[in-house]
Design a protein around this motif. Sequence first.
Motif, PDB file in Angstrom:
ATOM      1  N   UNK B  44       0.830  -1.185   0.000  1.00  8.41           N
ATOM      2  CA  UNK B  44       0.000   0.000   0.000  1.00  8.41           C
ATOM      3  C   UNK B  44       0.879   1.255   0.000  1.00  8.41           C
ATOM      4  N   UNK B 295      -5.965   6.840  -3.763  1.00  8.80           N
ATOM      5  CA  UNK B 295      -6.029   5.456  -3.316  1.00  8.80           C
ATOM      6  C   UNK B 295      -7.436   4.874  -3.435  1.00  8.80           C
ATOM      7  N   UNK B 296      -8.442   5.699  -3.124  1.00 11.25           N
ATOM      8  CA  UNK B 296      -9.801   5.173  -3.146  1.00 11.25           C
ATOM      9  C   UNK B 296     -10.238   4.873  -4.579  1.00 11.25           C
ATOM     10  N   UNK B 299      -9.283   1.184  -5.811  1.00 10.45           N
ATOM     11  CA  UNK B 299     -10.159   0.059  -5.479  1.00 10.45           C
ATOM     12  C   UNK B 299     -11.552   0.201  -6.094  1.00 10.45           C
ATOM     13  N   UNK B 321     -12.592  10.965  -4.322  1.00  8.23           N
ATOM     14  CA  UNK B 321     -12.408  11.086  -2.872  1.00  8.23           C
ATOM     15  C   UNK B 321     -10.950  10.868  -2.518  1.00  8.23           C
ATOM     16  N   UNK B 323      -7.929  11.572   0.860  1.00  8.29           N
ATOM     17  CA  UNK B 323      -7.663  12.085   2.201  1.00  8.29           C
ATOM     18  C   UNK B 323      -6.176  12.325   2.339  1.00  8.29           C
ATOM     19  N   UNK B 330      -6.565  15.620   9.783  1.00 10.15           N
ATOM     20  CA  UNK B 330      -7.029  14.656   8.783  1.00 10.15           C
ATOM     21  C   UNK B 330      -7.981  15.388   7.855  1.00 10.15           C
ATOM     22  N   UNK B 332     -10.309  15.258   4.455  1.00  6.43           N
ATOM     23  CA  UNK B 332     -10.985  14.336   3.546  1.00  6.43           C
ATOM     24  C   UNK B 332     -11.748  15.179   2.540  1.00  6.43           C
ATOM     25  N   UNK B 374     -14.312  13.641   9.614  1.00  3.84           N
ATOM     26  CA  UNK B 374     -14.529  12.709   8.496  1.00  3.84           C
ATOM     27  C   UNK B 374     -15.967  12.239   8.359  1.00  3.84           C
ATOM     28  N   UNK B 375     -16.616  11.965   9.485  1.00  2.00           N
ATOM     29  CA  UNK B 375     -17.980  11.451   9.381  1.00  2.00           C
ATOM     30  C   UNK B 375     -18.920  12.531   8.847  1.00  2.00           C
ATOM     31  N   UNK B 376     -18.779  13.748   9.374  1.00  2.00           N
ATOM     32  CA  UNK B 376     -19.650  14.832   8.934  1.00  2.00           C
ATOM     33  C   UNK B 376     -19.421  15.149   7.455  1.00  2.00           C
ATOM     34  N   UNK B 378     -18.578  13.024   5.186  1.00  2.00           N
ATOM     35  CA  UNK B 378     -19.252  11.981   4.402  1.00  2.00           C
ATOM     36  C   UNK B 378     -20.757  12.217   4.351  1.00  2.00           C
ATOM     37  N   UNK B 381     -21.456  14.962   1.998  1.00  2.00           N
ATOM     38  CA  UNK B 381     -21.294  14.461   0.632  1.00  2.00           C
ATOM     39  C   UNK B 381     -22.590  13.846   0.136  1.00  2.00           C
TER      40      UNK B 381
END
Lengths: 66, 397
Positions: B44, B295-296, B299, B321, B323, B330, B332, B374-376, B378, B381
């Motif tokens: 990675x 990276x995202x 995949x 996306x 980060x 952090x 994102x 990060x959660x907020x 997302x 988004x």
Amino acid sequence: MKITVDEAKCCGAGQCVLIAPEVFDQRDDDGIVVLLQPEPDEAQHAAVREAAAVCPAAAIDLSEHP
Amino acid sequence: MTSPGSILIVGASAAGLSTAEALRRHGYQGRLTFLDAEPHLPYDRPPLSKQLLSGAWEPPRVQLRGQAQLDALHAEFVLGEPAVALDPAERAVTTVSGRVLRGDVVVIATGLTPLRLPGQDHLEGVHVLRALDDALALRHALSAGTRLVVVGEGVLGAEIAATARTLNLEVTLAGMGGTLLNDQLGQVIGAMLAEKHAERGVRLRLGVAIEELTGAAGRVTGVRPASGEFLPADMVVVAIGSRPATGWLEGSGLPLGDGVECDSRCRAAEGVYAVGDVASFQHEGLGRRLRLENRTNATEQAQVVAANILGADRPYTPIPYFWTDQYDVKIQAHGLPSAAAKVTIADGDVAQGRFTALYQEGGQVTAVLGWNMPKQARLLRQQVLGAWQDTPRLATA
């Protein structure tokens, strides 16, 4: 199917929640994965497999016993 | 279309590996072969500039899969063997040693090649960071020297500077952009990041072109920007961007522009696909070509490429996306943030180092950014970028 998540590996990307929101969530403060259903229903299995596959930190492990 | 009998994947990194895994998950039982220029099993890259460079992680930890998982793929790995040519009609790949590998389908996943400054290859102490061996060489240099100059103010340069500061090196970051990550995130967020680096003791020399690397007795001694100032260094990292690794495809007849030019199905020619950093694809939702270096994407695109190889005929329409982690920050970013967008804070508090921001261009929200949220980010988004045509999930298809 049994799911285990590695919080130390998780980078908080949230890809798993986008794919399988009934199974995964994120902590509010740092975005680290929260496992809502360690043994999800069959209907969720395909989504969970994809979530594990796209996890950029390979933090989701599945063990599948038929 | 019937399932191909053999699939050759050129590039055994995140995108190539994910393609193989998705193929197997969808029941593909034919031959799978990986060819890669590097001698290593799939690893990675995001940790290379962070946990691996700092020494927090050792190389085994950046392996993408353990031996048991690789064994379960039933794939052959041909490693340390660069591809030098592709015949798309025969779907035959020639390697540097003259070996010819064939597949009914060929997947191009060769990633990126870092750009270099003129003369850097003749100087010891000048580094790039793309591969595991690059990162280990730089890590060794950081343990032996004290003064680091990072050339390049993008994501990679900023991450390396942050890691080196946490190792207590004297770090100067020099680059052409007016602020950090200006091209990726624009002036507002870039300036906040620059402030964070300055607080942590990084000397910033931004908005300056790097004229030359200076050396003595074959070893780098510093960097001279166009401002005329001399920046002394024991080692220099050049992180001025990359280009798609398509040199081996010159003369193949495949359309090469900014990467391997694919259609919306990530197909470059009959039986030839591209995935990851190297792939330029037509995004049907945006109505234009896109190539993503993150990276995202590796995949996510792999899921679509694998499905299409097996006959799905699915367009790839991701919400991009990425980060980045620097010090205690952090970030994102979802969507397509750009320096041209107007940035407004949506939630949280800049002063407390936790917020989300919206990027808008022409009245449209083009991106959502989270700074330690990060959660907020997302959730935002899903609200504001939901109108984008997202990739139909394999699970529901």
